[in-house]
Design an enzyme around this catalytic site. Structure first.
Site, short mmCIF file in Angstrom:
data_model
loop_
_atom_site.label_atom_id
_atom_site.label_comp_id
_atom_site.label_asym_id
_atom_site.label_seq_id
_atom_site.Cartn_x
_atom_site.Cartn_y
_atom_site.Cartn_z
N LYS A 140 -70.69 -79.79 -33.95
CA LYS A 140 -70.87 -78.74 -34.97
C LYS A 140 -72.31 -78.27 -34.88
O LYS A 140 -73.20 -79.02 -34.48
CB LYS A 140 -70.59 -79.30 -36.36
CG LYS A 140 -70.26 -78.26 -37.40
CD LYS A 140 -68.79 -77.87 -37.40
CE LYS A 140 -68.52 -76.73 -38.34
NZ LYS A 140 -67.07 -76.47 -38.50
N ASP A 180 -67.66 -70.49 -38.16
CA ASP A 180 -67.48 -71.25 -39.40
C ASP A 180 -68.06 -70.35 -40.50
O ASP A 180 -68.16 -69.13 -40.32
CB ASP A 180 -68.19 -72.62 -39.32
CG ASP A 180 -67.81 -73.56 -40.46
OD1 ASP A 180 -66.72 -74.15 -40.40
OD2 ASP A 180 -68.60 -73.71 -41.42
#
Ligand code: NDP
Length: 461
Positions: A140, A180
């Site tokens: 991430k 995201d």
């Protein structure tokens, strides 16, 4: 599951350690990262009995290895705003675990981004990606850059500066970021363009790309659709369906929009949406036309959700509030982490909520999760319920590698198949003696075993 005989000389690990002691160690190794500790604790509680009863896992110290990233990259992002003034942000990529495939996970641009938040998201991503059955590791990244209120040109310059460092650390067989919070099609475009310009290579280094240059059909829809498909599977275990039920949805971004779209298509009534400023409640329920208004408002005009109540006067706007006090059968938290407190969970349960499917990552606090499980709510944790997005990203990667394309129906069929298989895995590993399915345990254990076995088989790294 792997369970080799213990080597006599191997030290027996964890045997005297409790979960609390393990967590104290994690907290002392990574101070001031509460979201990361929360995510680790939830997984550790589920997998502890598996690790304790498995000599191979203990000797290989898989759990201790999993909670430390392979690497976490922190870099400076310097860019010029529209007035020509220098701006500086922090950029990150956390490469958590690549035992079952290249790192895969989104980029978040939001002022709340810290290393701890990205470590929590990257940790969750390990198990989520494992559950999809596709070969993807967990990662991430992101930045504390806030795209809200920035012009397109500023967002482009920021993305260019961000990728000017990130490109060194990613690649189609190394690490494949996606979107995201704060990173949608526009940002993926600027990031990909910069990568292509710097490296001179055109390949599948990011997912969520536009259809015209390597994107997959249904990628924008996949997380929201998948979360509804997961709810449908959970409801089916009790002989129910979403049709005719009332749903609350939080957020109004990518996941919330496509969750709403699929719910409307399947005949549910959606009565709320929200953003970080407040919630709109529409007692008449949303329609396709109202959803189009929201998509235009949020994606093109970059407006605030309160404008919905000005456009549709039957709706009310609750400034500063979340949707959880509004009575519903189904709840779809689709905004951000820890958006449902223990009290919110109690209110949802008291108001008749029977099923909650997490489009967002870790939207429920630990107190909320306990209350849902105690009340036997059909509770689908994010790492299972929102895995549809990364699953279709995985399909996009295979499409890019094979220079091929899939049609919308084919991708939708694959998405439904993957969500069904994740659900079955959760049921298999999460069913309790009284037949109640604890989807938290199911998702954590099923996701963990595959990665743990890969780590053991590949030796000590
Ligand atoms: P978007 O940026 O498209 O939308 C985010 C929405 O959540 C916006 O409405 C935003 O409101 C709201 N929000 C963000 N931060 C907060 C906050 N601190 N408090 C209240 N509301 C907030 O993001 P996505 O829809 O892509 O992501 C939403 C969630 O889904 C995240 O948890 C993400 O990690 C998760 N997720 C997303 C996937 C994807 O494919 N996009 C895949 C899997 C999970 P505002 O406009 O005011 O900021």
């Amino acid at each position: 599951m792997s369970n080799a005989t213990t080597t006599p000389s191997a030290p027996a690990l964890h045997l005297d350690e409790s979960i609390d002691e393990f967590m104290e160690r994690v907290a002392s190794q990574s101070p001031n990262e509460p979201e990361f500790h929360q995510a680790v604790h939830e997984v550790v509680k589920s997998v502890w009995p598996i690790v304790e009863s498995n000599d191979t896992y203990r000797e290989a110290r898989v759990l201790e290895r999993m909670v430390i990233p392979d690497r976490a990259i922190l870099f400076r992002v310097a860019w010029a705003d529209d007035d020509g003034c220098a701006q500086v942000n922090r950029g990150y990529r956390v490469q958590m675990n690549d035992a079952i495939g290249p790192y895969k996970g989104g980029l978040r641009f939001h002022p709340s981004v810290t290393l701890g938040v990205l470590k929590f998201l990257a940790f969750e991503q390990i198990f989520k990606n494992s559950l999809t059955t596709l070969p993807m590791g967990g990662g991430k990244g992101g930045s504390d850059f806030d795209p809200r209120g920035r012009s397109d040109a500023e967002v482009m310059r920021f993305c260019q500066a961000f990728m000017a460092e990130l490109y060194r650390h990613i690649g189609p067989d190394i690490d494949v970021p996606a979107g995201d919070i704060g990173v949608g099609g526009r940002e993926i475009g600027y990031l990909f363009g910069t990568y292509r310009k710097i490296t001179g290579q055109f390949h599948g280094v990011l997912t969520g790309k536009d259809l015209g240059w390597g994107g997959s059909r249904l990628r924008p829809e996949a997380t929201g659709y998948g979360s509804v498909y997961f709810a449908r599977e959970m409801l089916a275990t009790r002989g129910m369906d979403v049709e005719g039920l009332t749903a609350t949805v939080s957020g109004s971004g990518n996941v919330a929009q496509y969750t709403t779209e699929k719910l409307l298509e399947l005949g549910a009534k959606v009565v709320t949406l929200s953003d970080s400023s407040g919630t709109i409640v529409d007692p008449d329920g949303m329609t396709g036309e109202k959803l189009q208004y929201v998509m235009d408002l949020k994606n093109r005009r970059r407006g605030r959700i309160k404008e919905y109540a000005e456009e549709y006067p039957a709706a009310t706007y609750l400034p500063g509030e979340r949707p959880w006090s509004v009575p519903c059968d189904l709840a779809f938290p689709s905004a951000t982490q820890n958006e449902i407190s223990g009290d919110d969970a109690s209110t949802l349960i008291a108001n008749g909520c029977i099923c909650l499917s997490e489009g967002a990552n870790m939207p429920s606090t630990p107190e909320a999760v306990d209350r849902f499980l105690d009340a036997r709510v059909l509770y689908g944790p994010g790492k299972a319920a929102n895995a549809g997005g990364v699953a279709v990203s995985g399909l996009e990667m295979t499409q890019n590698a094979g220079c091929m394309r899939r049609g919308r129906d084919e991708v939708d069929q694959q998405l439904q198949r993957i969500m069904r298989s994740i659900h079955q895995n959760c049921v298999e590993f999460g069913r309790k003696d009284d037949d109640f399915v604890n989807y938290v345990d199911g998702a954590n254990v099923a996701g963990f075993i595959k990665v743990a076995d890969a780590m053991v088989q590949q030796g000590l790294w």
